[in-house]
Design a protein around this motif. Structure first.
Motif, short mmCIF file in Angstrom:
data_model
loop_
_atom_site.label_atom_id
_atom_site.label_comp_id
_atom_site.label_asym_id
_atom_site.label_seq_id
_atom_site.Cartn_x
_atom_site.Cartn_y
_atom_site.Cartn_z
N VAL A 53 3.84 -10.55 -26.00
CA VAL A 53 2.79 -11.50 -26.68
C VAL A 53 2.66 -10.95 -28.13
O VAL A 53 2.80 -9.70 -28.45
CB VAL A 53 1.54 -11.25 -26.10
N ALA A 102 -0.11 -10.94 -31.13
CA ALA A 102 -1.35 -11.06 -31.41
C ALA A 102 -1.42 -11.10 -32.99
O ALA A 102 -1.34 -10.11 -33.75
CB ALA A 102 -2.26 -9.98 -30.93
N ARG A 110 4.36 -15.53 -25.79
CA ARG A 110 3.00 -16.19 -26.17
C ARG A 110 2.63 -15.78 -27.52
O ARG A 110 2.87 -14.53 -28.14
CB ARG A 110 2.21 -15.34 -25.19
N ALA A 164 -1.08 -15.18 -29.65
CA ALA A 164 -2.55 -15.23 -29.56
C ALA A 164 -2.89 -15.30 -31.05
O ALA A 164 -2.58 -14.12 -31.91
CB ALA A 164 -2.90 -14.00 -28.93
N VAL A 222 -6.01 -14.59 -33.24
CA VAL A 222 -7.14 -13.71 -32.81
C VAL A 222 -8.18 -13.46 -34.05
O VAL A 222 -7.75 -13.38 -35.20
CB VAL A 222 -6.87 -12.05 -32.68
N ASN A 265 -5.60 -23.18 -25.22
CA ASN A 265 -6.16 -22.46 -24.47
C ASN A 265 -6.07 -22.47 -22.85
O ASN A 265 -6.20 -21.78 -21.93
CB ASN A 265 -7.67 -22.23 -24.66
N TRP A 281 -2.68 -19.23 -27.42
CA TRP A 281 -4.11 -19.13 -27.20
C TRP A 281 -4.82 -18.66 -28.53
O TRP A 281 -4.22 -17.95 -29.56
CB TRP A 281 -4.27 -17.64 -26.44
N LEU A 287 -9.22 -11.43 -26.05
CA LEU A 287 -7.39 -11.05 -25.80
C LEU A 287 -7.35 -10.54 -24.45
O LEU A 287 -6.55 -10.95 -23.52
CB LEU A 287 -6.82 -10.54 -26.94
N ARG A 299 -7.79 -12.54 -21.33
CA ARG A 299 -7.00 -13.48 -21.05
C ARG A 299 -5.75 -12.74 -20.49
O ARG A 299 -5.09 -13.40 -19.67
CB ARG A 299 -7.02 -14.09 -22.43
#
Length: 122
Positions: free
Chosen positions: A42, A44, A75, A77, A79, A100, A106, A114, A117
């Protein structure tokens, strides 16, 4: 602080430095994707690092960036608080809702969200 890979909720996450370079081009997004090969699943990215065009869907920048992450099966994210962007754009609100509910991109308000999730996918 540089971008670093951390384990969060049992998932390896590339935590992007809020003060790092902006993500203003698709190439910038690809640089983040390249950094993931250090072992993260992921990425972020603090919302503040994303170029304003990301939140203006007519530019197609968000779609291009998001598609790169999907293509590489990673993924993304985003934030941070994007409420003021979303308030001005029903299309962005719909994108956030759709994203989402899916698995690759996301939008979360903070690191606690986070982590919550991540616990659902770990």
């Amino acid at each position: 602080m540089p971008d670093v890979v951390q384990e969060r909720a049992g998932v390896a996450v590339l935590m992007c430095d809020p003060d790092g370079p902006p993500v203003a081009t698709v190439e910038d997004a690809l640089d983040l994707i390249g950094a993931v090969f250090l072992g993260a699943e992921v990425v972020a990215v603090p919302a503040g690092r994303l170029d304003e065009r990301f939140f203006s869907l007519g530019t197609r920048f968000a779609g291009e960036v998001m598609q790169k992450f999907v293509n590489y099966r990673l993924r993304l994210a985003v934030v941070g608080d994007i409420s003021w962007h979303a308030a001005a754009s029903p299309a962005l609100q719909a994108l956030v809702r759709e994203s989402n509910s899916a698995g690759h991109v996301w939008f979360v308000p903070d690191l606690d969200a986070l982590d919550a999730r991540l616990r659902t996918v770990a």
